[in-house]
Design an enzyme around this catalytic site. Structure first.
Site, short mmCIF file in Angstrom:
data_model
loop_
_atom_site.label_atom_id
_atom_site.label_comp_id
_atom_site.label_asym_id
_atom_site.label_seq_id
_atom_site.Cartn_x
_atom_site.Cartn_y
_atom_site.Cartn_z
N CYS A 134 -17.67 -4.82 26.23
CA CYS A 134 -19.06 -4.61 27.38
C CYS A 134 -19.60 -4.27 26.57
CB CYS A 134 -18.03 -3.54 28.63
SG CYS A 134 -16.60 -3.56 29.05
N HIS A 153 -22.61 1.13 26.38
CA HIS A 153 -21.56 -0.19 27.02
C HIS A 153 -22.60 0.17 27.92
CE1 HIS A 153 -17.95 0.20 28.97
NE2 HIS A 153 -17.54 -0.29 28.23
N LYS A 205 -8.85 8.14 28.03
CA LYS A 205 -9.23 7.58 26.85
C LYS A 205 -8.74 8.38 25.58
CE LYS A 205 -12.89 4.54 27.61
NZ LYS A 205 -12.68 3.17 27.41
N ASP A 263 -23.01 9.65 27.35
CA ASP A 263 -22.06 8.91 27.30
C ASP A 263 -21.15 9.65 26.43
OD1 ASP A 263 -20.00 7.67 27.73
OD2 ASP A 263 -20.76 5.11 27.48
N GLN A 297 -16.57 7.45 24.16
CA GLN A 297 -15.92 7.86 22.60
C GLN A 297 -16.01 8.59 21.75
OE1 GLN A 297 -13.71 4.94 21.90
NE2 GLN A 297 -13.95 3.67 23.52
C1 LIG Z 1 -18.84 4.07 24.96
C2 LIG Z 1 -18.08 3.72 26.45
N1 LIG Z 1 -18.94 4.52 27.65
C3 LIG Z 1 -18.14 4.05 29.28
C4 LIG Z 1 -16.94 2.87 28.90
C5 LIG Z 1 -16.77 3.41 30.81
O1 LIG Z 1 -15.58 4.39 30.69
P1 LIG Z 1 -14.68 3.77 31.41
O2 LIG Z 1 -14.18 2.06 31.70
O3 LIG Z 1 -13.46 4.28 31.81
O4 LIG Z 1 -15.59 4.26 32.65
C6 LIG Z 1 -16.18 3.03 27.68
C7 LIG Z 1 -15.56 2.74 27.79
O5 LIG Z 1 -15.04 1.43 28.86
C8 LIG Z 1 -16.97 3.31 26.25
O6 LIG Z 1 -16.69 2.92 25.60
#
Ligand SMILES: Cc1ncc(COP(=O)(O)O)c(C=O)c1O
Ligand SMILES: Cc1ncc(COP(=O)(O)O)c(C=O)c1O
Lengths: 148, 425, 425, 148
Positions: free
Chosen positions: C381, C138, C241, C215, C218
């Site tokens: 993203c 991401h 999430k 990370d 998910q």
């Molecule tokens: C795999 C992953 N990493 C990071 C993020 C970033 O999360 P956030 O936007 O809540 O900071 C997301 C979701 O947007 C994601 O799906």
């Protein structure tokens, strides 16, 4: 009454007439501790003779609880071995984290049992521990220094 | 003449705040005098947040379905209302988690300017450059600048304060010079209550080519603030101190500055294009809002702004001034009570910090708490300022729109009780 | 055998989520398949937040009055419950606003290590050092590392992905070397659904002396995660999430790493002592939590964790696996539908991204939205990953604990409708 | 029906058979625009003769709305003066921000009136504007270049 159970007479007495206050020579180690939320500070020196605590001298500014607690600690640990004093420190720590549920042993903690009521006020627990934590730190240094 | 508080119905206001009807310490009425730390929230704000979650919740600026549209509308409408509240354009408002993040954002953007393109030149800072703050800053507007100086080799300088709690401007010409890159100053001190002459300072800083950041954490909640009139370049404040939820704050800046300022947090929603080896960034405000934002909290903050606008900030300010005047008078009459900060209500808001002779602030606070009166004790995140006045700690009563004169009376009674209890009366 | 979903009552669960009972687009039932972007919130979470505001709201770690005590207890109890949820110790959990901030925190702490003391040496990174990521990251776990490299002169390298949506580990020995300072990898891809062999990768990275950041945005919401078993050094995830409020996220790290890592955001509550010219910092986790935090949101996230624990993460995972298997089967049977990512449920979670021949993802999403089905369209993203698969955009259905088989049926019917509407059926 | 009001026949026709597609020489300026949320992109060239737009050529990938909108724009602006075309661009922008409340003038916007329904879907407005924004950008460069 709530206030009286927190500020027991013993505490107010030690606050008004602290025992062992002042910084003295000679000493083996010194520690300076602060309480970052209120700015209270203590500078504390430990003098050992072998494994016996022969003096604890200190100076600092702080509230009634931190001042009285350091004074009570002075009486408790001076003359004891480091091992005995450390046990007392742990007992006191345990009491402080008891949230008013602790049943301290007066034969062991002596005047420090008066702080049982403080444990009901989490924001004041750090005050009661300030001097003890400085003592623990200085003593650890003193012991390490003696060994080295 | 002070603005009128006619028609200001504090009882009706209090009815909107559920927490004010609880009791503390075995049935005492709660007298909440710690709004300088965080304010309480009216039903209207809590309802707006809940309605958002129960009806419109989705990730903003990322989806094409109906909920995503509604959530994005709610978020952008919140931005527009908050912008209007401070006299700004929508795209000049960046959401952060609090004032602290907003200030750090600028401090990090400035160090990032070192390795950014030429458009970021005016944000660059290095050896020989100076950042100027004041001795009355909250740690949030001091430590980030110390750190920026550590990262870049710049020098930190500061305005002192006078005995009566005002900025000492007598050395302004030595402090604000061609070397000054940025002046960071609070609009209202969270300890002294002092309201600083920010517009004047901004003009002087601009005259030497410096940027101006205003810490408005204690001003936007309490008085009418118009960013255009203020003349600042950056303004930071927190939602939680102005009836809004925790977890949301604002950085305002001029459009032309945001347009060239390097990003701070990076990730989703702030990019233009992303390749494995390099990325380009979106236009502001999105450039400074990486990741899924605090949407529900922005919506709650907009409801808070609506609530404040409904009352009128002039009237909120007048109400607090009346309380402050009364408090200064009554506290001043207690023997052994020393007020840190201005002793009248000229250029002064409703934070009243004080010392009681012979009783440590912690102990004063404890007796007040035992009487149901919630004040803050300690250095209130302004440790250098306390040192300046020779105090390790003070007690602080801070007023807001839901306080009334009986709250001040309760404070006074509590201090008297402390004096009796500790035998200094 | 897959974990049993016996006794998993999806109707009872749905009853807890007010938003699932609304309709969209003129009375269509809402079929929410966008939990990968953000999840919906059960009543229990909303109630916990509201109860906090209405009963206990105050600034944490700053006051000595009863509300401040209660608020601090609520906040620290939230930390303890969230820590337990991932098998961590309390003081290893740092609250951030989202995953993005958590990852940026580590990236900035690493560049701050350059000017910090010798205890921070292991976080330093510069020319000759390498940061390793993957092509399936991401943007939140890619752009901050690009920026760290830009700030410090380090080099970014990455693992590719295979045709069938797995990490390509064939070059692992060339990528993970003595030059690697940090490996940053997602545990579960938000596009492919792929669950990566993080424990194995962490072991290989540790063998060459690198730090490992996972990370978990998910993964923590969807499967049981135990930080000890994973063997990582940092783990980041978002509350929104996983049934929690917006505006709160978590960075977990080992105690001994946090103890020597330089601070990121600076200001109130993270200091030990402050003087005008220099400051020292508090022990973790406070060192990394500057300013008044998102207290109510932390409390809400703890309620979400309680909710998830009540259901059991094994069962949540099994439920989603069943939905994913059914979706892969039904989507696979539609002519012209191409799934991006693994086509079976081995090491795979419930994000199903797909292309429909002859219809742009935006248009697929539009017809689905018109049918009440909320999916995400675009690059989610993960733009480099889309480029890798030759797609400018895809549609993504992502499942969570409140979805059921009829939701998958609605998705399939919506895709069929799009094919008819655009004349490609 | 909602879908039909969004995807009017005119839009689908332009989508299937885009007018003026392809990148042509000669040209005065080129712009490349992307939609950061979905990755749609367009590369667009403008050829002016004096103040008349004599060609708009383009290539890109995107959804039906962005493709059709660029095709419709091509028909509208080619042959017009830069001033006339800019007025059209503003009219169209206005329509797109009307949230379904706009009453477009068919004599002015011609086929572009078909996009009125798009304005009800905020997430798609950016799609409809992609080509127009690239045109505006390229034209501004061309005009500046010609003057310089
Ligand atoms: C795999 C992953 N990493 C990071 C993020 C970033 O999360 P956030 O936007 O809540 O900071 C997301 C979701 O947007 C994601 O799906
Ligand atoms: C003057 C001032 N500046 C900055 C802050 C920091 O605000 P926050 O903790 O919400 O970031 C505060 C309050 O804590 C404040 O009173």
């Amino acid at each position: 009454m709530r206030l009286d159970s927190l500020y027991q007479e013993i505490i107010l007495d030690h606050y008004r007439n602290p025992h062992g206050r002042g910084l003295r020579e000679p000493y083996d180690a010194e520690a300076h501790h602060v309480n970052p939320t209120c700015g209270d500070e203590v500078t504390l020196r430990v003098r050992l003779d072998g494994d016996v605590v022969v003096d604890v001298s200190y100076e600092g500014m702080g509230c009634s609880i931190s001042q009285a607690s350091t004074s009570v600690m002075h009486d408790l640990v001076v003359g004891r071995t480091v091992a005995q004093a450390s046990t007392l420190q742990e007992e006191f720590l345990h009491l402080m984290h008891s949230r008013g549920e602790g049943e301290p042993d007066e034969d062991v903690l002596e005047d420090a049992v008066a702080f049982a009521g403080v444990s009901k006020y989490p924001a004041r627990v750090k005050c009661a521990l300030l001097g003890w934590m400085a003592w623990k730190d200085a003593t650890a240094q003193a012991v390490a220094g003696g060994a080295g | 003449m002070a603005p009128s508080t006619a028609g200001y119905d504090v009882d009706a206001i209090r009815a909107d705040f559920p927490i004010l009807h609880r009791t503390v310490r075995d049935g005492q009425r709660l007298v909440y005098l710690d709004s300088g730390a965080t304010s309480q929230k009216p039903r209207q704000v809590l309802d707006a947040e809940r309605e958002f979650y129960e009806r419109h919740n989705a990730a903003v600026h990322r989806g094409a379905h109906q909920l995503a549209e509604e959530a994005t509308d709610a978020y952008e409408s919140a931005r527009a209302r908050i912008a209007a509240f401070i006299g700004a354009a929508d795209d000049e408002v960046v959401f952060t988690k609090n004032t602290t993040e907003a200030i750090n954002l600028v401090a990090y953007a400035m160090s990032n300017a070192t390795t950014a393109g030429p458009e970021a030149a005016r944000f660059r800072v290095g050896a020989g450059d100076e950042i100027v703050v004041t001795e009355m800053e909250h740690h949030a507007n001091l430590v980030p600048w110390q750190q920026l100086c550590q990262r870049t080799g710049a020098t930190l300088r500061w305005f002192g304060v006078t005995e009566d709690g005002r900025l000492d401007l007598s050395h302004a010409d030595e402090l604000l010079t061609g070397r000054t890159t940025l002046l960071a100053v609070t609009q209202q001190s969270n300890v002294l209550g002092t309201i600083n002459p920010v517009a004047e300072l901004a003009a002087r800083a601009h005259a030497v080519g410096a940027l101006v950041l205003v810490d408005a954490a204690q001003s936007v909640p309490h008085l009418p603030v118009d960013v255009t009139a203020l003349g600042a370049d950056f303004l930071a404040f927190s939602g939680h101190k102005m009836l809004g939820p925790s977890g949301v704050g604002v950085l305002w800046s001029r459009r032309e500055l945001l347009a060239t300022m390097p990003p701070f947090l990076t990730g989703g929603s702030m990019i233009e294009t992303v390749r494995m080896d390099a990325s380009t960034f979106a236009a502001p405000p999105q450039r400074f809002e990486a990741g899924v934002p605090m949407t529900a909290q922005a919506v709650g903050l907009a409801a808070a702004v609506d609530y404040l606008t409904g009352l009128g900030m002039e009237r909120v300010f007048a109400h607090e001034r009346a309380l402050t005047g009364y408090a200064l008078e009554r506290l001043g009459a207690i023997p052994g009570v020393r007020i840190i900060g201005p002793r009248d209500t000229v250029d002064r808001g409703g934070a009243v910090s004080f010392l009681v002779d012979g009783i440590h602030a912690h102990d004063v606070g404890q007796v007040l708490d035992d009487s149901g009166v919630a004040v803050r004790v300690g250095h209130h995140c302004a440790w250098p300022l306390h040192r300046r006045y020779g105090a390790e700690a003070s007690a602080r009563a801070s007023f807001y729109l839901y306080n009334d004169l009986t709250d001040v009376d309760a404070l006074v009674a509590g201090i008297e009780r402390a004096r009796t209890f500790f035998g200094v009366a």
